[in-house]
Design an enzyme around this catalytic site. Structure first.
Site, PDB file in Angstrom:
ATOM      1  N   GLN A  98      20.896 106.066  -8.716  1.00  0.00           N
ATOM      2  CA  GLN A  98      22.645 106.040  -9.221  1.00  0.00           C
ATOM      3  C   GLN A  98      22.997 107.018  -7.960  1.00  0.00           C
ATOM      4  O   GLN A  98      23.270 107.571  -8.147  1.00  0.00           O
ATOM      5  CB  GLN A  98      23.054 105.798 -10.837  1.00  0.00           C
ATOM      6  CG  GLN A  98      24.411 104.751 -10.413  1.00  0.00           C
ATOM      7  CD  GLN A  98      24.652 105.111 -11.828  1.00  0.00           C
ATOM      8  OE1 GLN A  98      24.718 105.588 -12.308  1.00  0.00           O
ATOM      9  NE2 GLN A  98      25.491 104.488 -12.235  1.00  0.00           N
ATOM     10  N   GLY A  99      23.734 106.381  -6.774  1.00  0.00           N
ATOM     11  CA  GLY A  99      24.192 106.934  -5.865  1.00  0.00           C
ATOM     12  C   GLY A  99      26.053 106.522  -5.928  1.00  0.00           C
ATOM     13  O   GLY A  99      26.011 106.102  -5.325  1.00  0.00           O
ATOM     14  N   TYR A 100      26.491 107.193  -7.139  1.00  0.00           N
ATOM     15  CA  TYR A 100      28.025 106.850  -7.448  1.00  0.00           C
ATOM     16  C   TYR A 100      28.857 107.819  -6.774  1.00  0.00           C
ATOM     17  O   TYR A 100      29.809 108.464  -5.770  1.00  0.00           O
ATOM     18  CB  TYR A 100      28.603 106.780  -8.895  1.00  0.00           C
ATOM     19  CG  TYR A 100      27.316 104.765  -9.698  1.00  0.00           C
ATOM     20  CD1 TYR A 100      27.153 103.966  -8.568  1.00  0.00           C
ATOM     21  CD2 TYR A 100      28.405 104.408  -9.667  1.00  0.00           C
ATOM     22  CE1 TYR A 100      26.718 102.290  -8.821  1.00  0.00           C
ATOM     23  CE2 TYR A 100      27.930 103.416 -10.941  1.00  0.00           C
ATOM     24  CZ  TYR A 100      27.444 102.403  -9.870  1.00  0.00           C
ATOM     25  OH  TYR A 100      27.657 100.915 -10.322  1.00  0.00           O
ATOM     26  N   SER A 101      28.497 109.270  -7.954  1.00  0.00           N
ATOM     27  CA  SER A 101      29.172 110.305  -7.643  1.00  0.00           C
ATOM     28  C   SER A 101      29.119 111.656  -6.149  1.00  0.00           C
ATOM     29  O   SER A 101      28.256 111.044  -5.650  1.00  0.00           O
ATOM     30  CB  SER A 101      29.317 111.255  -8.504  1.00  0.00           C
ATOM     31  OG  SER A 101      29.259 110.375 -10.191  1.00  0.00           O
ATOM     32  N   SER A 142      20.859 111.430 -10.532  1.00  0.00           N
ATOM     33  CA  SER A 142      19.575 111.900 -11.269  1.00  0.00           C
ATOM     34  C   SER A 142      18.602 111.362 -10.619  1.00  0.00           C
ATOM     35  O   SER A 142      18.350 110.024 -10.636  1.00  0.00           O
ATOM     36  CB  SER A 142      20.526 111.253 -12.898  1.00  0.00           C
ATOM     37  OG  SER A 142      21.371 111.749 -13.649  1.00  0.00           O
ATOM     38  N   GLU A 174      25.870 100.519 -18.871  1.00  0.00           N
ATOM     39  CA  GLU A 174      24.998 101.969 -18.856  1.00  0.00           C
ATOM     40  C   GLU A 174      24.692 102.420 -21.042  1.00  0.00           C
ATOM     41  O   GLU A 174      24.342 102.786 -21.032  1.00  0.00           O
ATOM     42  CB  GLU A 174      26.087 102.635 -18.767  1.00  0.00           C
ATOM     43  CG  GLU A 174      25.715 104.035 -18.267  1.00  0.00           C
ATOM     44  CD  GLU A 174      26.066 105.091 -17.126  1.00  0.00           C
ATOM     45  OE1 GLU A 174      27.076 104.860 -16.804  1.00  0.00           O
ATOM     46  OE2 GLU A 174      25.661 105.986 -17.153  1.00  0.00           O
ATOM     47  N   SER A 179      33.770 111.399 -18.387  1.00  0.00           N
ATOM     48  CA  SER A 179      33.752 112.428 -19.460  1.00  0.00           C
ATOM     49  C   SER A 179      34.778 111.921 -20.680  1.00  0.00           C
ATOM     50  O   SER A 179      35.324 110.964 -20.832  1.00  0.00           O
ATOM     51  CB  SER A 179      34.642 113.412 -18.306  1.00  0.00           C
ATOM     52  OG  SER A 179      36.063 113.177 -18.727  1.00  0.00           O
ATOM     53  N   GLU A 227      37.530 113.529 -21.420  1.00  0.00           N
ATOM     54  CA  GLU A 227      38.512 113.091 -21.000  1.00  0.00           C
ATOM     55  C   GLU A 227      39.280 111.016 -20.471  1.00  0.00           C
ATOM     56  O   GLU A 227      39.968 110.998 -21.640  1.00  0.00           O
ATOM     57  CB  GLU A 227      39.428 113.451 -20.255  1.00  0.00           C
ATOM     58  CG  GLU A 227      39.795 115.245 -20.170  1.00  0.00           C
ATOM     59  CD  GLU A 227      38.427 116.090 -20.374  1.00  0.00           C
ATOM     60  OE1 GLU A 227      37.372 115.398 -20.235  1.00  0.00           O
ATOM     61  OE2 GLU A 227      38.422 117.460 -21.658  1.00  0.00           O
TER      62      GLU A 227
HETATM   63  C1  LIG Z   1      23.706 114.864 -16.294  1.00  0.00           C
HETATM   64  C2  LIG Z   1      23.849 113.872 -15.468  1.00  0.00           C
HETATM   65  C3  LIG Z   1      23.824 113.744 -14.322  1.00  0.00           C
HETATM   66  C4  LIG Z   1      24.070 112.119 -14.293  1.00  0.00           C
HETATM   67  N1  LIG Z   1      23.777 111.401 -12.936  1.00  0.00           N
HETATM   68  C5  LIG Z   1      24.502 110.857 -12.798  1.00  0.00           C
HETATM   69  C6  LIG Z   1      23.835 109.453 -11.573  1.00  0.00           C
HETATM   70  O1  LIG Z   1      22.697 109.526 -11.660  1.00  0.00           O
HETATM   71  N2  LIG Z   1      24.543 108.926  -9.933  1.00  0.00           N
HETATM   72  C7  LIG Z   1      25.460 109.300 -10.406  1.00  0.00           C
HETATM   73  O2  LIG Z   1      26.295 108.474  -9.250  1.00  0.00           O
HETATM   74  N3  LIG Z   1      27.000 110.175 -10.922  1.00  0.00           N
HETATM   75  C8  LIG Z   1      25.421 110.570 -11.891  1.00  0.00           C
HETATM   76  N4  LIG Z   1      26.440 112.418 -12.750  1.00  0.00           N
HETATM   77  C9  LIG Z   1      27.843 112.408 -12.703  1.00  0.00           C
HETATM   78  C10 LIG Z   1      29.102 112.041 -13.077  1.00  0.00           C
HETATM   79  O3  LIG Z   1      28.948 110.670 -13.117  1.00  0.00           O
HETATM   80  C11 LIG Z   1      29.997 112.649 -13.146  1.00  0.00           C
HETATM   81  O4  LIG Z   1      29.832 114.452 -13.204  1.00  0.00           O
HETATM   82  C12 LIG Z   1      31.545 112.465 -14.005  1.00  0.00           C
HETATM   83  O5  LIG Z   1      31.772 110.856 -13.728  1.00  0.00           O
HETATM   84  C13 LIG Z   1      33.024 113.347 -14.023  1.00  0.00           C
HETATM   85  O6  LIG Z   1      32.304 113.902 -12.312  1.00  0.00           O
HETATM   86  P1  LIG Z   1      32.837 115.237 -11.424  1.00  0.00           P
HETATM   87  O7  LIG Z   1      31.676 115.444 -11.809  1.00  0.00           O
HETATM   88  O8  LIG Z   1      33.503 114.501 -10.130  1.00  0.00           O
HETATM   89  O9  LIG Z   1      34.055 115.733 -12.370  1.00  0.00           O
HETATM   90  P2  LIG Z   1      35.646 115.104 -12.192  1.00  0.00           P
HETATM   91  O10 LIG Z   1      35.909 113.811 -12.137  1.00  0.00           O
HETATM   92  O11 LIG Z   1      36.500 115.951 -10.540  1.00  0.00           O
HETATM   93  O12 LIG Z   1      36.225 116.063 -13.508  1.00  0.00           O
HETATM   94  C14 LIG Z   1      36.698 117.481 -13.752  1.00  0.00           C
HETATM   95  C15 LIG Z   1      37.341 117.550 -14.828  1.00  0.00           C
HETATM   96  O13 LIG Z   1      38.429 116.952 -15.129  1.00  0.00           O
HETATM   97  C16 LIG Z   1      39.133 116.104 -15.717  1.00  0.00           C
HETATM   98  N5  LIG Z   1      39.282 114.729 -15.284  1.00  0.00           N
HETATM   99  C17 LIG Z   1      39.133 113.987 -14.461  1.00  0.00           C
HETATM  100  N6  LIG Z   1      39.827 112.905 -14.396  1.00  0.00           N
HETATM  101  C18 LIG Z   1      40.972 112.945 -14.991  1.00  0.00           C
HETATM  102  C19 LIG Z   1      42.184 112.040 -15.647  1.00  0.00           C
HETATM  103  N7  LIG Z   1      41.729 111.047 -14.925  1.00  0.00           N
HETATM  104  N8  LIG Z   1      42.523 112.755 -16.906  1.00  0.00           N
HETATM  105  C20 LIG Z   1      41.987 113.734 -17.379  1.00  0.00           C
HETATM  106  N9  LIG Z   1      41.017 114.011 -17.363  1.00  0.00           N
HETATM  107  C21 LIG Z   1      40.833 114.164 -15.888  1.00  0.00           C
HETATM  108  C22 LIG Z   1      37.443 115.089 -16.262  1.00  0.00           C
HETATM  109  O14 LIG Z   1      37.381 114.645 -17.276  1.00  0.00           O
HETATM  110  C23 LIG Z   1      36.678 116.739 -16.142  1.00  0.00           C
HETATM  111  O15 LIG Z   1      37.294 117.044 -17.366  1.00  0.00           O
HETATM  112  C24 LIG Z   1      25.732 112.693 -13.965  1.00  0.00           C
HETATM  113  C25 LIG Z   1      26.108 114.081 -14.200  1.00  0.00           C
HETATM  114  C26 LIG Z   1      25.536 114.877 -14.721  1.00  0.00           C
HETATM  115  C27 LIG Z   1      26.726 115.669 -15.510  1.00  0.00           C
END
Ligand SMILES: Cc1cc2nc3c(=O)[nH]c(=O)nc-3n(C[C@H](O)[C@H](O)[C@H](O)COP(=O)(O)OP(=O)(O)OC[C@H]3O[C@@H](n4cnc5c(N)ncnc54)[C@H](O)[C@@H]3O)c2cc1C
Length: 340
Positions: free
Chosen positions: A82-85, A117, A200, A319, A321
């Protein structure tokens, strides 16, 4: 493992029969997943294809896309990621900056994804990319199906706390895919991406409870073995974990099959918090042994891995939050937080 499941017709059991599934009812799917978890069977390497992309193609793909991709998912012959993040787009997915443009009838993709992942095993990736120059936020995005085995795609594994590398950075440097491998409308990828996320937290979350039960039993066994079972704080933690697990199970059962919406957020919040606390309880239960690794090659044991990996539970799939924001805005009707 998975080819054996496929040979027996036990992959994609909830998909309609015409697409290679078994067309099982919700209750039957729950039974299958629970039995699978009870048998202590391993995690599924193609769950992104089976649970996310497949249902998305069934709902929104073209006949050609379904015919091309679904049988290979059912047979576990093609794995998906999944290429989202991206480094600048996680919780705020609309900030995606990976770009794709049509050149001589092919999409040419440039940009970077992260936390992808299983990318190192995947044959294909469903990628959210910006296809309209100058577009912003959720406008002008498209949902592309991109082959991983090509010179323009580089996968760099990320080494995690657990020492393993389940996820990766993925770099697209003039990567290509065919013009017709866009799901939904060109520029309408946001709606498709959201449809995928809707899948999901499907029925497999109920089976998760069984896996959680097993983990809790392992924690209790560790407490007995180390003698910490006599520690009132550990006993209290175990009692709390038992009650928490029952609450999660009842909530999942009560809401399954109904409108997920904020319920999915409540479910995710409940289990992610529960499992993270279980990881901490596991370390208390194991006592001083929790701080040691036994012998070369010094691999972590099951409880140490649980403790470290459970730190990710409150991040992926939205997350804590973000789940609280959803609950606050959609369930409690509190004012929306300011959007960028
Ligand atoms: C085990 C694992 C597997 C994953 N697999 C995939 C995958 O296969 N494909 C993919 O595309 N992604 C994947 N991800 C990524 C995952 O979707 C992101 O880590 C997640 O969406 C959070 O984004 P970020 O890491 O950029 O954190 P950020 O969005 O930068 O957040 C950082 C912190 O700020 C808080 N925050 C952010 N925005 C807000 C808000 N509006 N209000 C309050 N708090 C806020 C968050 O809760 C967090 O604590 C994976 C992540 C993990 C940990």
């Amino acid at each position: 493992m998975e080819p054996a499941l496929a040979a027996g017709g036990w992959t994609c059991v909830g998909w309609p029969v015409e697409f290679g599934g078994r067309g099982l009812s919700l209750a039957q799917q729950v039974i299958f997943h629970e039995e699978y978890a009870k048998a202590n069977a391993p995690g599924r390497v193609n769950h992104l294809g089976e649970e996310l992309l497949g249902p998305t193609l069934i709902e929104l793909g073209t006949d050609e896309q379904r015919a091309r991709f679904l049988p290979k998912i059912v047979a576990v012959e093609e794995l998906w990621c999944q290429g989202y993040s991206e480094p600048g787009a996680g919780s705020d997915l609309a900030a995606v900056s990976t770009r794709a443009r049509l050149v001589d009838g092919r999409w040419v993709i440039n940009g970077q994804k992260i936390w992808t992942s299983l990318a190192q095993q995947a044959d294909w990736c469903f990628v959210v990319a910006r296809t309209e120059e100058g577009s912003a936020r959720h406008h002008g995005l498209s949902y592309l199906l991109v082959p991983m085995d090509q010179p323009g795609v580089e996968v760099r594994p990320i080494i995690q706390l657990t020492g393993t590398s389940e996820f990766n950075e993925v770099f697209f440097d003039d990567a290509e895919t065919a013009a017709d491998l866009v799901v939904g409308e060109v520029g309408g990828g946001w709606a498709v991406a959201m449809a995928t996320l809707g899948y999901e937290r499907g029925v497999s979350t109920l089976a998760q409870q069984i896996a959680f039960r097993r983990e809790l039993d392992a924690v209790i066994a560790a407490a007995r073995a180390s003698g910490t079972i006599d520690d009132p704080v550990v006993r209290d933690g175990i009692a709390e974990a038992q009650v928490g697990l029952e609450v999660i199970r009842l909530h999942a059962l009560r809401t399954l099959g109904g409108e997920q919406g904020y319920n999915a957020s409540v479910t995710k919040l409940l289990w992610a918090q529960w499992r993270r606390s279980l990881g901490e309880l596991a370390m208390a239960a194991a006592g001083p042994l929790a701080l040691t690794v036994s012998e070369a090659p010094y691999e972590l044991d099951e409880l140490q891995t649980l403790f470290l990996f459970s730190r990710a539970d409150t991040i992926y799939g939205g997350s804590d939050e973000i789940q609280r924001n959803v609950i606050a805005e959609r369930l409690l009707g509190l004012p929306r937080e300011a959007r960028p």
